[in-house]
Design a protein around this motif. Sequence first.
Motif, PDB file in Angstrom:
ATOM      1  N   ARG A 176       5.060  -9.105  13.714  1.00 23.13           N
ATOM      2  CA  ARG A 176       4.093 -10.096  14.201  1.00 23.13           C
ATOM      3  C   ARG A 176       2.681  -9.769  13.727  1.00 23.13           C
ATOM      4  O   ARG A 176       1.906 -10.673  13.407  1.00 23.13           O
TER       5      ARG A 176
ATOM      6  N   GLU B  78       0.437 -13.132  13.499  1.00 20.15           N
ATOM      7  CA  GLU B  78       0.670 -13.745  14.803  1.00 20.15           C
ATOM      8  C   GLU B  78       0.108 -12.904  15.940  1.00 20.15           C
ATOM      9  O   GLU B  78      -0.062 -13.397  17.052  1.00 20.15           O
ATOM     10  N   LEU B  79      -0.149 -11.648  15.647  1.00 20.34           N
ATOM     11  CA  LEU B  79      -0.618 -10.705  16.646  1.00 20.34           C
ATOM     12  C   LEU B  79      -1.647  -9.809  15.972  1.00 20.34           C
ATOM     13  O   LEU B  79      -1.520  -9.495  14.793  1.00 20.34           O
TER      14      LEU B  79
ATOM     15  N   ALA C 235       2.537 -10.734  10.045  1.00 17.58           N
ATOM     16  CA  ALA C 235       2.530 -12.189   9.872  1.00 17.58           C
ATOM     17  C   ALA C 235       1.251 -12.836  10.389  1.00 17.58           C
ATOM     18  O   ALA C 235       1.055 -14.041  10.249  1.00 17.58           O
TER      19      ALA C 235
END
Length: 67
Positions: free
Chosen positions: A50, A55-56, A53
């Motif tokens: 994540r 996302e985090l 990517a």
Amino acid sequence: MKITFEFEQEDDGRWIVEVPELPGVMAYGLTKDEALDRVTALGMRVLAERIEAGELHMNDLHGLCFA
């Protein structure tokens, strides 16, 4: 972010551990410790993916606590 573990022993004696904060992150083990080791490793891989990517962010993990 706080990570919690939910343990359950199956009828056949195996342990399953789930991390509710990370949907789909669960693992079996012959012992409670083995299941915990496996789900912890899987959870760390999910968090790393994540982050990669986007996302985090690392700031989201400030104070990360495995309870």
